[in-house]
Design a protein around this motif. Structure first.
Motif, PDB file in Angstrom:
ATOM      1  N   GLY A  74      73.709   7.973  71.588  1.00 39.67           N
ATOM      2  CA  GLY A  74      74.164   8.474  70.298  1.00 39.67           C
ATOM      3  C   GLY A  74      75.657   8.681  70.242  1.00 39.67           C
ATOM      4  N   THR A  83      71.895  -1.273  63.213  1.00 43.95           N
ATOM      5  CA  THR A  83      71.333  -1.963  62.052  1.00 43.95           C
ATOM      6  C   THR A  83      69.911  -2.456  62.289  1.00 43.95           C
ATOM      7  OG1 THR A  83      72.410  -4.010  62.798  1.00 43.95           O
ATOM      8  CG2 THR A  83      73.597  -2.675  61.189  1.00 43.95           C
ATOM      9  N   SER A  86      64.866  -0.426  68.161  1.00 43.91           N
ATOM     10  CA  SER A  86      64.283   0.857  68.540  1.00 43.91           C
ATOM     11  C   SER A  86      64.810   1.280  69.909  1.00 43.91           C
ATOM     12  CB  SER A  86      62.754   0.730  68.593  1.00 43.91           C
ATOM     13  OG  SER A  86      62.158   1.873  69.175  1.00 43.91           O
ATOM     14  N   ARG A  88      63.672   4.318  72.618  1.00 41.20           N
ATOM     15  CA  ARG A  88      62.763   5.416  72.919  1.00 41.20           C
ATOM     16  C   ARG A  88      63.051   5.961  74.319  1.00 41.20           C
ATOM     17  NH1 ARG A  88      59.654   1.371  71.161  1.00 41.20           N
ATOM     18  NH2 ARG A  88      58.713   1.054  73.210  1.00 41.20           N
ATOM     19  N   GLU A  93      61.357   8.250  69.813  1.00 38.75           N
ATOM     20  CA  GLU A  93      62.391   7.472  69.144  1.00 38.75           C
ATOM     21  C   GLU A  93      63.633   8.350  68.923  1.00 38.75           C
ATOM     22  OE1 GLU A  93      64.551   4.739  67.942  1.00 38.75           O
ATOM     23  OE2 GLU A  93      62.457   4.084  68.083  1.00 38.75           O
ATOM     24  N   LEU A  95      66.827   6.905  67.735  1.00 38.81           N
ATOM     25  CA  LEU A  95      67.830   6.329  66.848  1.00 38.81           C
ATOM     26  C   LEU A  95      67.993   7.117  65.557  1.00 38.81           C
ATOM     27  CD1 LEU A  95      67.432   2.453  67.155  1.00 38.81           C
ATOM     28  CD2 LEU A  95      69.190   3.931  68.115  1.00 38.81           C
ATOM     29  N   GLY A  96      66.932   7.766  65.095  1.00 36.99           N
ATOM     30  CA  GLY A  96      67.019   8.488  63.831  1.00 36.99           C
ATOM     31  C   GLY A  96      67.409   9.948  63.960  1.00 36.99           C
ATOM     32  N   LEU A  97      67.785  10.378  65.155  1.00 37.95           N
ATOM     33  CA  LEU A  97      68.112  11.787  65.354  1.00 37.95           C
ATOM     34  C   LEU A  97      69.415  12.163  64.651  1.00 37.95           C
ATOM     35  CD1 LEU A  97      67.282  12.301  69.149  1.00 37.95           C
ATOM     36  CD2 LEU A  97      65.826  12.737  67.170  1.00 37.95           C
ATOM     37  N   SER A  98      69.497  13.401  64.238  1.00 35.87           N
ATOM     38  CA  SER A  98      70.729  13.917  63.637  1.00 35.87           C
ATOM     39  C   SER A  98      71.766  14.119  64.728  1.00 35.87           C
ATOM     40  CB  SER A  98      70.450  15.250  62.943  1.00 35.87           C
ATOM     41  OG  SER A  98      70.108  16.238  63.915  1.00 35.87           O
ATOM     42  N   HIS A 102      71.061  14.765  68.691  1.00 30.68           N
ATOM     43  CA  HIS A 102      71.627  13.921  69.733  1.00 30.68           C
ATOM     44  C   HIS A 102      72.414  14.757  70.740  1.00 30.68           C
ATOM     45  CE1 HIS A 102      70.821   9.687  69.560  1.00 30.68           C
ATOM     46  NE2 HIS A 102      71.020   9.617  68.256  1.00 30.68           N
TER      47      HIS A 102
END
Length: 642
Positions: A74, A83, A86, A88, A93, A95-98, A102
């Motif tokens: 991150g 873009t 994945s 993990r 997962e 990649l979508g963490l705030s 992170h």
């Protein structure tokens, strides 16, 4: 069996890791701020790391090694973004963490160890304080805030874990050697007890002994903690000696994957084979190192097919039209984690050529000027240092950099100067070019005697510049970023115009052609050049004065192996054509074998052994020389391909 030998054999015999810790699947990263829309940088990277496993990621600069792992942690630089794909960690997962999530992930689950420990260590804080800062983050800091004594005891335990004494806790980073700083950085990175450690070029700037010690340390910590370790490196010897498996990256894609032993003994992609062939050997000198032509294509300039096609001797039309796909190879095994994979569509037809021994011609031993009957006398040498002493004095105490150092660099000879970090190599080089003073002894450069206890006068410096020039490790910091290449070279030519006038003076285009660069590069600035191209410009600037002595201070240490091969071949050719002498400072003994006629070994400010390079490397007499040779990854078992 030495520790290095044990490590060299580990990759082939390591037990399988238990459980998947990191899984990267189809990761795509783009330059999001580029004019005209996003430009792909990583194009579908997939890899995995098991618990208790060490994987290597190798490839030239610009391949995407560091960027891929920064995406995992991150820590992508501004102007870039994920873009697709994945990532993990332990099945979660990430990649979508705030940003806050992170931050909580780093230190406890995953942490980075950078190439330069100075980027991780605060220069104004003691080493112990910096390790303790990571400890206090555990459990909200409730446990270790209870008592200062408890924190101190834990810091000392962490220092002992990385092989350092308790006194290091009270010292500052600048008071430590490069290898010791890297150990402190490792202790600080591991203070939060992460499950995954990402080490980004952790040994690039270290000498062989320190490099081996850091690799042993990281591998030992990885085993004892049963954590995952990702080792990013451009040094194939490091990857093969320390890692269980290796991923070969190029231009944002994985071109080959397999166990370290399999990749080293039989590459299944032309790019991997090219990197292997470019590696200098500690055991043999070659007439010329095979170098991969060209450079890694920049993002936005890659074609639809294999990104390596334009540099590949085996490329066919299909290579430029078919997209790259990493596929298992027949007979490579059945277990997914140990299977061989290659992205070369021509592998069925060219596999035999890649598996054949590398076509490298062993060079015949050459007569060494100044050491053979009838050669020139020593007084006419390019550099003569006799019993040189240098002590640096400060309020923190005295440091003796040179003790009774005597060294001769005969004309038309390449002399390598090797030794651990802090042994005095660069101090001697700076004295020779008039950038540093010396306390005692005598130094003569091209017949010019340097004064003791003070720097040369302005007039003497001008005369000295006609005799000696120096090329440093980092060409970017030695080139003015605001000036074009042409302006830099014209300035060097103007400074040399009042010199000896040895023949017709070259022009800017002549200098560029001499170092293998097109004349159009005169209009470019350093930022528009690759690392190898910048080093060629630095070499051209030094050669503008047509010096009798060229000093190269770790001039190829930070370069990719393929670019390093290009520069070494170029330097050997120029030295033979121009007849200048070279003092080549390096910590890479493979480079010493490839380029040097003579070698001098420094240890703690003294020269402890010197002689013909082949004789010193084949039959070292001093314990420190033997230790350096034993520390070279792969040297003990000599599993390198020659």
């Amino acid at each position: 069996m030495t520790a290095r030998a044990a490590m060299a054999g580990h990759a082939a015999t390591a037990p399988a890791a238990t459980g998947q810790l990191l899984a990267v699947d189809g990761l795509r990263v783009s330059a999001t701020a580029a004019p005209g829309g996003p430009v792909p940088i990583l194009e579908g990277i997939s890899l995995e790391v098991g618990r208790g496993e060490c994987i290597g990621i190798v490839g030239e600069s610009g391949s995407g090694k560091s960027l891929a792992m920064r995406a995992v942690a991150g820590l992508l630089p501004s102007g870039t973004g994920v873009t697709g794909g994945s990532v993990r960690i332990d099945g979660r997962e990430v990649l979508g963490l705030s940003p806050r999530e992170h931050h909580a992930l780093r230190g406890r689950r995953v942490t980075l160890l950078m190439q330069d420990p100075f980027t991780m260590l605060h220069p104004q804080l003691t080493c112990g304080r910096q390790i303790a800062d990571g400890l206090r983050d555990l459990d909200g800091g409730r446990n270790l805030r209870r008592a200062k004594a408890a924190r101190r005891a834990e810091v000392e335990r962490r220092l002992a874990e990385v092989g350092l004494g308790p006194d290091v806790a009270d010292r500052y980073p600048h008071e430590l050697s490069g290898g010791m700083r890297q150990r402190v950085a490792a202790a600080a990175a591991l203070a939060g007890d992460p499950e995954l450690l990402i080490a980004d070029e952790p040994t690039t700037a270290l000498d062989a002994a320190s490099q081996g010690a850091v690799l042993d340390l990281l591998r030992g910590l990885q085993r004892s903690r049963h954590m995952g370790l990702v080792l990013i490196t451009h040094d194939l010897r490091v990857a093969f000696s320390a890692c269980d498996r290796v991923y070969v990256l190029y231009a944002g894609q994985v071109l080959e994957h397999g166990s370290s032993h399999e990749l080293e003994s039989g590459p299944l992609h032309p790019y991997t084979a090219g990197l292997l062939a470019s590696e200098p050997s500690v055991h043999e000198r070659f007439a010329e190192l095979p170098a991969i032509p060209g450079s890694v294509p920049a993002p936005g300039s890659r074609g639809p097919g294999c990104p390596f096609a334009d540099r590949c001797a085996h490329a066919a039309p299909v290579c430029r039209s078919e997209p790259v796909e990493l596929l298992p190879q027949v007979g490579a095994g059945t277990a997914e984690r140990t299977s061989r994979s290659s992205a070369c569509v021509r592998m069925p037809g060219i596999g035999g050529a890649l598996l054949a021994p590398s076509a490298r011609t062993v060079a015949e031993p050459a007569a060494v000027p100044g050491r053979e009957p009838g050669a020139e006398p020593v007084p006419d040498a390019a550099l003569v240092a006799m019993s040189v002493d240098r002590t640096f004095r400060s309020s923190a105490g005295d440091h003796t950099a040179l003790r009774d150092v005597s060294l001769t660099v005969p004309r038309n000879t390449v002399v390598a100067l090797v030794g651990e970090s802090g042994s005095g190599k660069t101090t001697l080089a700076r004295i020779a070019v008039g950038l540093e003073t010396f306390d005692g002894g005598a130094v003569s450069v091209g017949g010019i005697s340097l004064p003791t206890g003070r720097r040369p006068t302005t007039a003497d410096r001008r005369r000295l510049a006609e005799q000696v020039q120096i090329v440093f490790q980092d060409p970017y910091s030695s080139l003015n970023p605001l000036r074009t290449v042409g302006a830099t070279l014209r300035e060097a030519l103007a400074a040399a115009a009042g010199g000896r006038g040895r023949g017709e003076a070259p022009g800017v285009e002549d200098l560029l052609a001499q170092v293998g660069l097109p004349g159009a590069y005169a209009s470019r600035r350093p930022a528009a050049l690759s690392g190898g191209e910048r080093q060629r410009v630095a070499l051209a600037r030094a050669l503008a004065a047509r010096p009798r002595l060229l000093i190269c201070d770790e001039a190829v240490a930070a370069l990719d192996v393929s670019v390093q091969a290009q520069l070494l071949n170029l330097l050997v050719t120029l030295q033979r054509e121009e007849g200048f002498a070279v003092l080549f400072i390096t910590h890479d003994l493979g480079v010493v074998r490839q380029i040097a006629d003579l070698v001098a070994v420094m240890h703690r400010g003294r020269i402890v052994e010197q002689g013909v390079a082949a004789q010193v490397l084949d039959a070292p007499q001093h314990p420190w020389t033997r230790r350096m040779i034993d520390a070279v990854p792969g040297a003990a078992g000599n599993s390198r391909r020659s």
